[in-house]
Design an enzyme around this catalytic site. Structure first.
Site, short mmCIF file in Angstrom:
data_model
loop_
_atom_site.label_atom_id
_atom_site.label_comp_id
_atom_site.label_asym_id
_atom_site.label_seq_id
_atom_site.Cartn_x
_atom_site.Cartn_y
_atom_site.Cartn_z
N TYR A 38 -34.39 52.82 43.45
CA TYR A 38 -33.52 52.67 44.60
C TYR A 38 -32.55 53.84 44.73
O TYR A 38 -32.20 54.24 45.83
CB TYR A 38 -32.70 51.38 44.48
CG TYR A 38 -33.38 50.15 45.01
CD1 TYR A 38 -34.55 49.68 44.43
CD2 TYR A 38 -32.86 49.46 46.09
CE1 TYR A 38 -35.17 48.56 44.91
CE2 TYR A 38 -33.47 48.32 46.58
CZ TYR A 38 -34.63 47.87 45.99
OH TYR A 38 -35.24 46.75 46.47
N LYS A 51 -43.00 47.30 32.51
CA LYS A 51 -44.38 47.77 32.67
C LYS A 51 -44.58 48.85 31.61
O LYS A 51 -44.91 50.01 31.92
CB LYS A 51 -44.57 48.29 34.11
CG LYS A 51 -46.00 48.62 34.49
CD LYS A 51 -46.89 47.40 34.64
CE LYS A 51 -48.33 47.82 34.85
NZ LYS A 51 -49.28 46.71 34.75
N ASP A 71 -46.57 42.36 35.99
CA ASP A 71 -47.68 41.69 36.70
C ASP A 71 -47.94 40.32 36.09
O ASP A 71 -48.14 39.33 36.80
CB ASP A 71 -48.95 42.58 36.70
CG ASP A 71 -49.27 43.20 35.35
OD1 ASP A 71 -48.45 43.08 34.40
OD2 ASP A 71 -50.35 43.81 35.23
N ASP A 92 -36.25 43.02 42.47
CA ASP A 92 -36.28 42.74 43.91
C ASP A 92 -37.49 41.87 44.24
O ASP A 92 -37.38 40.86 44.94
CB ASP A 92 -36.34 44.07 44.68
CG ASP A 92 -36.43 43.84 46.18
OD1 ASP A 92 -35.65 43.02 46.69
OD2 ASP A 92 -37.29 44.47 46.83
N ASP A 94 -37.62 37.45 45.02
CA ASP A 94 -38.16 36.85 46.24
C ASP A 94 -39.17 35.77 45.88
O ASP A 94 -39.19 34.69 46.46
CB ASP A 94 -38.83 37.90 47.14
CG ASP A 94 -37.94 38.31 48.31
OD1 ASP A 94 -36.70 38.32 48.12
OD2 ASP A 94 -38.47 38.62 49.40
C1 IPM Z 1 -32.24 42.20 48.28
C2 IPM Z 1 -32.73 42.91 49.51
C3 IPM Z 1 -32.28 44.37 49.46
C4 IPM Z 1 -32.91 45.01 48.24
C5 IPM Z 1 -32.59 45.19 50.71
C6 IPM Z 1 -32.05 44.52 51.96
C7 IPM Z 1 -32.11 46.60 50.61
O1 IPM Z 1 -34.11 42.81 49.66
O2 IPM Z 1 -31.02 42.07 48.12
O3 IPM Z 1 -33.06 41.77 47.48
O4 IPM Z 1 -34.06 45.48 48.30
O5 IPM Z 1 -32.26 45.04 47.20
MN MN Z 2 -35.06 41.68 48.07
#
Ligand code: IPM
Ligand code: MN
Length: 354
Positions: free
Chosen positions: A142, A187, A219, A243, A247
């Site tokens: 990032y 990884k 993975d 990240d 999710d």
């Molecule tokens: C999160 C989001 C952010 C990230 C984006 C919006 C930049 O997806 O907070 O997980 O990738 O960190």
């Molecule tokens: Mn995210």
């Protein structure tokens, strides 16, 4: 306790859910005799529109001079559909993380019995899953050196020993307060940066003999999370892997609209829902405020206000039991409640608790 809280509502449904988080904190302050002050600030598309910068200097100053930040969401379809856009709301989030040194992102994945049927996983697989993902938030690809040309582009996945060590400390401390099990996700079979993580973690493991440390390739971890989510207690990983995995974590519980998070580090900590800004629902008073309200609970707990945090959690659980729920989680056949109805029910519950 006196607490000064910066309030950053941001975009989309952000302002609507932000109000509910603030109201809950006000009720808690009244009930427990605390003094909370709130100072609003601009972030995301709202800040781009107002001053051309998604994380303006003034917002940074406001974050700095408060004890905590209650953040909602950033993101706007106007920018998503415009690849040429010079500034994007998401840059505000990244700038905030970097400037406040928020290197530890703590994302709990919890299941709620009354919502388990909303999980894409079978009940017997996901029931009782309860883990925390600690994501490194200010390093890796990032923020590493990048180049973006027409024929060639790269991002650098750079980590220093110092960065790895401090996030592992956060993770070990969490594991100590939980079930004493830490999974380091990397990884290391391919990436040099991952091998550094593994080396540092192995060195540190001996300092935490009461914690079982294991290592898992990312993975494999992605697979394990859906096959056997109860395996995990605390997992720690680098920015990009975190990240993606968070999710995945947010949907397996079936409770995406309920998941809060905290980002902590060198300066003011930030508390925010895991879900995004849902621009399509902006201003409709239909968004689920529970993740924001539970972010307020995390804020209270950060300042060792355990009873206060527990009361917020109890109020949220009671609202679910009473089927006072927004449309995303309402029981079939029952009318969905609005954002403000859910918020008002919860503040009433807190006001009237004994
Ligand atoms: C999160 C989001 C952010 C990230 C984006 C919006 C930049 O997806 O907070 O997980 O990738 O960190
Ligand atoms: Mn995210």
């Amino acid at each position: 306790m006196n607490l000064k809280i910066a309030v950053l509502p941001g975009d989309g449904i952000g302002p609507e859910i932000s109000v509910q988080g603030v109201e809950v904190l006000k009720s808690i302050a009244k009930k427990f005799g605390h003094h909370f002050e709130f100072e609003p600030a601009l972030v995301g598309a709202a800040a781009i529109d107002a001053v051309g910068d998604p994380f303006p200097e003034e917002t940074y100053e406001i974050c700095r001079r408060n004890d905590a930040v209650l953040f909602s969401a950033v993101g706007d379809t106007r920018f998503d559909n415009d690849p040429q856009a010079k500034v994007r709301p998401e840059q505000g989030l990244l700038a905030m993380r970097k400037k406040l040194g928020l290197y530890a992102n703590i994302r709990p994945v919890e299941t709620f019995d009354s919502l388990i049927h909303l999980s894409p996983l079978r009940k017997e697989v996901v029931e009782g899953a309860d883990f925390v993902c600690i994501r490194e938030l200010t390093g890796g690809m990032y923020f590493g050196r990048k180049e973006e040309g027409d024929d060639r582009a790269f991002d650098t996945n750079l980590y220093t020993r110092h960065e790895v060590e401090r996030i592992l400390r956060v993770a070990y401390d969490y594991a100590r307060r939980r079930r004493h099990h830490l999974t380091v996700v990397d990884k290391a079979n391919v990436l040099a940066s991952s091998r550094l993580w593994r080396r540092v973690a192995k060195e540190m493991a001996s300092e935490y003999p009461d914690v079982t440390t294991d290592f898992m390739y990312v993975d494999n971890a992605a697979m394990r999370m859906i096959q056997d989510p109860r395996f995990f207690d605390v997992m720690v990983t680098e920015n990009t892997f975190g990240d993606i995995l968070t999710d995945e974590g947010s949907v397996i519980s079936g409770s995406m609209g309920l998941l809060p998070s905290a980002s902590t580090g060198e300066s003011t900590p930030v508390f925010e829902p895991v879900h995004g800004s849902w621009p399509q629902a902006k201003g409709m008073n239909i968004a689920n405020p529970l993740a924001q309200i539970l972010s307020a609970a995390m804020l209270l707990e950060y300042f060792d206000l355990a009873d206060e945090g527990a009361l917020v959690r109890k109020a949220v659980a009671a609202s679910l039991e009473a089927n006072v729920r927004t449309g995303d989680i309402q029981v079939e056949g029952l009318n969905p409640c609005s954002t403000s109805e859910v918020g008002a029910w919860i503040t009433d519950y807190i006001d009237n608790a004994d």
